[in-house]
Design an enzyme around this catalytic site. Structure first.
Site, PDB file in Angstrom:
ATOM      1  N   ASN A 229     -45.865  52.345 -33.288  1.00  0.00           N
ATOM      2  CA  ASN A 229     -45.534  51.092 -33.979  1.00  0.00           C
ATOM      3  C   ASN A 229     -46.662  50.658 -34.903  1.00  0.00           C
ATOM      4  OD1 ASN A 229     -43.101  50.904 -32.619  1.00  0.00           O
ATOM      5  ND2 ASN A 229     -43.769  49.321 -31.196  1.00  0.00           N
TER       6      ASN A 229
ATOM      7  N   ARG B 102     -29.098  55.928 -40.240  1.00  0.00           N
ATOM      8  CA  ARG B 102     -29.947  56.875 -39.510  1.00  0.00           C
ATOM      9  C   ARG B 102     -29.056  57.682 -38.564  1.00  0.00           C
ATOM     10  NH1 ARG B 102     -35.160  54.907 -40.475  1.00  0.00           N
ATOM     11  NH2 ARG B 102     -35.363  52.633 -40.499  1.00  0.00           N
TER      12      ARG B 102
ATOM     13  N   HIS C 287     -27.006  48.908 -44.976  1.00  0.00           N
ATOM     14  CA  HIS C 287     -27.446  48.920 -43.578  1.00  0.00           C
ATOM     15  C   HIS C 287     -26.283  48.663 -42.622  1.00  0.00           C
ATOM     16  CE1 HIS C 287     -29.885  47.200 -40.111  1.00  0.00           C
ATOM     17  NE2 HIS C 287     -30.509  48.334 -40.346  1.00  0.00           N
TER      18      HIS C 287
ATOM     19  N   TYR D  86     -31.361  52.585 -27.325  1.00  0.00           N
ATOM     20  CA  TYR D  86     -31.208  51.264 -27.933  1.00  0.00           C
ATOM     21  C   TYR D  86     -29.984  50.569 -27.344  1.00  0.00           C
ATOM     22  CZ  TYR D  86     -34.330  52.751 -31.809  1.00  0.00           C
ATOM     23  OH  TYR D  86     -35.389  53.183 -32.557  1.00  0.00           O
TER      24      TYR D  86
END
Length: 700
Positions: free
Chosen positions: A53, A385, A445, A478
């Site tokens: 990160n 993605r 997105h 996720y």
């Protein structure tokens, strides 16, 4: 309150700076490495996540601020009112503090705990002679052949070192008395070899040595005829933020490929050095060559670049059980049984998904089945993605080869996935898909798939909408929600959405979808205003907003306004939050919590009570200005009452978390939620996992 009208809700004192808020988020990630409730190797993995990160933060956010300073830009940002220079100074202080904590956790907590389990990370000098001989053989046979020592002199300037590469700077002197000065050389630690080398120990567990330590130990074999005075291990981080000039770029693929090459060689923004190796003369030399300031130097008491812990933990987990989270199997979604056809089910009712507790496979199967279905006419999808070996990509290629109309919007500007997406775009085009690359100056997105079928002479449209990417790999890590529906209005909206992206037409009017840029922000303002209005009549105002980040000042000010009107507001925000809760006469009715745990909280859910009407939306968008102004995003409502019930229960569970939740105080600091001796320990992620199992057990 009579004095309320004089309060300036735009006052910088009421806001957190975006970058400092992000560092606070990464601190919460770092805290997980010290949480004894997490298995040992998972704690190691959180150190790796923290390190990864921080790399991206420096490559993009810090690099961007440095560019502003170089350009002479000194205007304060519009929330907390800090100039770029002020932000960089505060970032430096906070980041150095966090890196010191990271070093301490590794050396004082993680490594001693590993030794208790029989795993050792040692220096070559601390090994037995037989082990040192093993390393010497390994160095001569495996390491030395791939090394490229780079001498620096009048004819060979300081090399352009690869972004994030680990290097040794070696100071040498010739044994000839007439030599005028020390020689300098750079040796890159080979990235093609494993960082952690296992050496034979003959004991249960394992002994490991880091590659850079092996290289340093045998460095004199690289520079025969010279005396090695000192060796310093270092790593540089470069500006990797891509600037795509779409105006005049005839081919966006070529423009992206050109910028990808630049990313490896951008200006240096951070220098990491081992503190025990640090030589002041060498440091001064590197600072001059890299053209960075001393405050950009990070002394590391231990290994540099802890992202090596990702493969290291994976290796250790194969050697010893019980040091990682218990394996769980994602279950079938609550709305599906193993015997049901997803298209037939969607004709009967909307299907809600909650990943990773519920499997992502039905979404993959939804697209795969459409590719094989003789009555399926078209598939349209947006890809932001995807995984490296994506079954969805294969299904789309197969569908095109079978003669179906396949339209794929591949977002080439998905940060750090650009190279991947360029390759996918080329493969899809070769297979016969119609590939589009998004909209001018906007990132697409949104997460949406449209499948069109013709059955018994009648057109059927099926739509999948989600909060996360079409990525079967990250869907295991996720937390995201998705919906498959066959409702006519959603099908019409999806058709108009794709036609708007691919052709020439005015922005359509939608039945259910709310589409950014601009419309989502406006929709949120209207929904909050309506909640304020209803609260004034009924006193029942309630807003719950779950997202990754909250940065948009217009929306924050509107939430402050709602708080002052008496609306009770709970925000569950994993990452950046520029809003400060609990400020009297500003945000006293707002609570902000962040949940950081085993899974990355990624779903976006927006709940407006509306006196029992319950307007609940899912979205690909956070309440960030970039999402609502600079991206193509989708906000969509949940219309089925039973699905609203499930989402409302889920939000209540998250707000009850007292295991992984931290609350933000009115100064922007985060603290673990306190609970007394009699309080039930609630880990919302663990509860969600157990709930998914219970649904399947009840069905069986």
């Amino acid at each position: 309150m009579s004095g309320q009208a004089t309060i300036d809700l735009a006052n910088p004192m009421y806001y957190n700076n975006r970058e400092l808020s992000w560092l606070n988020f990464n601190k919460r990630v770092l805290e997980e490495s010290s949480d004894l409730n997490n298995p040992l190797l998972e704690r190691m993995k959180f150190l790796a996540i923290f390190s990864s990160n921080l790399d991206e933060f420096f490559m993009v956010r810090v690099a961007g601020l440095k560019d502003q300073v170089k350009a002479g830009f000194n205007k304060p940002e519009n929330k907390a009112g800090l100039t770029p220079k002020q932000q960089l100074n505060r970032i430096s202080i906070k980041a150095h503090e966090l890196v010191q904590i990271q070093n301490r956790v590794l050396t004082e907590e993680i490594l001693p705990s590993l030794e208790e389990e029989g795993f050792y990370l040692k220096k070559p000098a601390d090994l037995m002679k037989e082990q040192q001989q093993f390393l010497l053989d390994y160095f001569d046979n495996e390491v030395f052949p791939v090394l490229t020592p780079m001498a620096i002199d009048a004819y060979r300037p300081f090399p352009m070192l690869l972004n994030k590469s680990l290097n040794l700077v070696v100071m040498l002197e010739n044994d000839e008395p007439e030599a005028e000065m020390d020689r300098v050389a750079i040796v890159q630690v080979p990235g093609v070899l494993d960082r952690a080398i296992e050496v034979p120990s003959g004991e249960e567990g394992g002994t490991f040595v880091l590659l850079e330590d092996v290289l340093e130990y045998f460095i004199d074999r690289v520079f025969q005829g010279y005396i090695v005075k000192n060796v310093n291990t270092f790593r540089i981080t470069r500006n990797a933020d891509m600037e795509i000039h779409e105006e005049g770029a005839r081919d966006l693929l070529l423009e992206i490929e050109k910028e990808l090459k630049k990313r490896k060689w951008g200006a240096a923004v951070r220098l990491e050095m081992k503190s025990q190796d640090m030589d002041q003369h060498v440091l001064d030399y590197l600072l001059e060559e890299l053209e960075i300031h001393y405050k950009d130097v990070y002394e590391i008491d231990g290994p540099i670049d802890l992202t090596f812990l990702f493969p290291f933990t994976k290796k250790l987990s194969t050697l010893r059980e019980g040091l990682t989270y218990e394996t769980f199997i994602p279950q079938l979604p609550e709305d599906l049984s193993s015997r049901e056809d997803i298209f037939e089910k969607a004709l009967q009712q909307d299907v809600l998904f909650y990943h990773p507790y519920e499997s992502f496979e039905p979404v993959v199967d939804f697209i795969s089945q459409a590719a094989n279905d003789p009555i399926a006419l078209a598939i349209k999808i947006t890809l932001y993605r995807v995984s490296g070996d994506s079954p969805i990509i294969e299904s789309l290629k197969r569908a095109a080869e079978k003669g179906k109309q396949v339209t794929v919007l591949v977002e080439l500007k998905a940060r750090f996935d650009e190279e991947n997406n360029v390759q996918w775009a080329k493969e899809l085009e070769k297979a016969g898909c119609h590939v589009i690359y998004g909209m001018h100056n906007l990132k697409t997105h949104s997460k949406i798939t449209l499948v069109v079928r013709k059955q018994a002479g009648k057109i059927e449209r099926f739509v999948h909408l989600g909060t996360g990417n079409y990525n079967d790999a990250t869907a295991k890590l996720y937390t995201d929600h998705g919906l498959i529906t066959s409702k006519k209005e959603f099908g019409v909206d999806a058709t108009n959405f794709f036609n708007y992206l691919s052709g020439y037409m005015d922005k359509p009017k939608y039945n259910h979808l709310v589409v950014a840029p601009f419309d989502i922000q406006d929709a949120f303002i209207k929904l909050i205003d309506k909640e304020i209005e209803i609260h004034k009549k009924h006193g029942s105002g309630r807003i719950i907003a779950k997202m990754n980040s909250l940065t948009d000042k217009r929306l924050i000010m509107k939430l402050y306004e709602a708080s002052n009107a008496g609306v009770q507001i709970d925000c569950i925000i994993r990452g950046i939050c520029c809003m400060r809760p609990g400020i009297p006469n500003v945000s006293e009715n707002i609570r902000v919590t962040s949940i950081v745990g085993r899974f990355l909280e990624h779903s976006r859910i927006y709940y407006f009570h509306h006196n029992g009407e319950r307007n609940i939306y899912l979205s690909s968008a956070d309440m960030m200005t970039r999402n609502m102004i600079k991206r193509v995003e989708i906000l969509f409502p949940i219309v089925d009452e039973s699905l609203k019930d499930r989402l409302a229960d889920f939000l209540q569970l998250q707000m009850s978390d007292n295991a992984k939740a931290r609350y933000q105080d009115n100064e922007g600091n985060y603290h673990y939620v306190k609970h007394g001796k009699e309080d039930v320990y609630i880990d919302s992620q663990l509860e969600s996992l157990h709930a998914a199992y219970r649904v399947r057990e009840d069905e069986e």
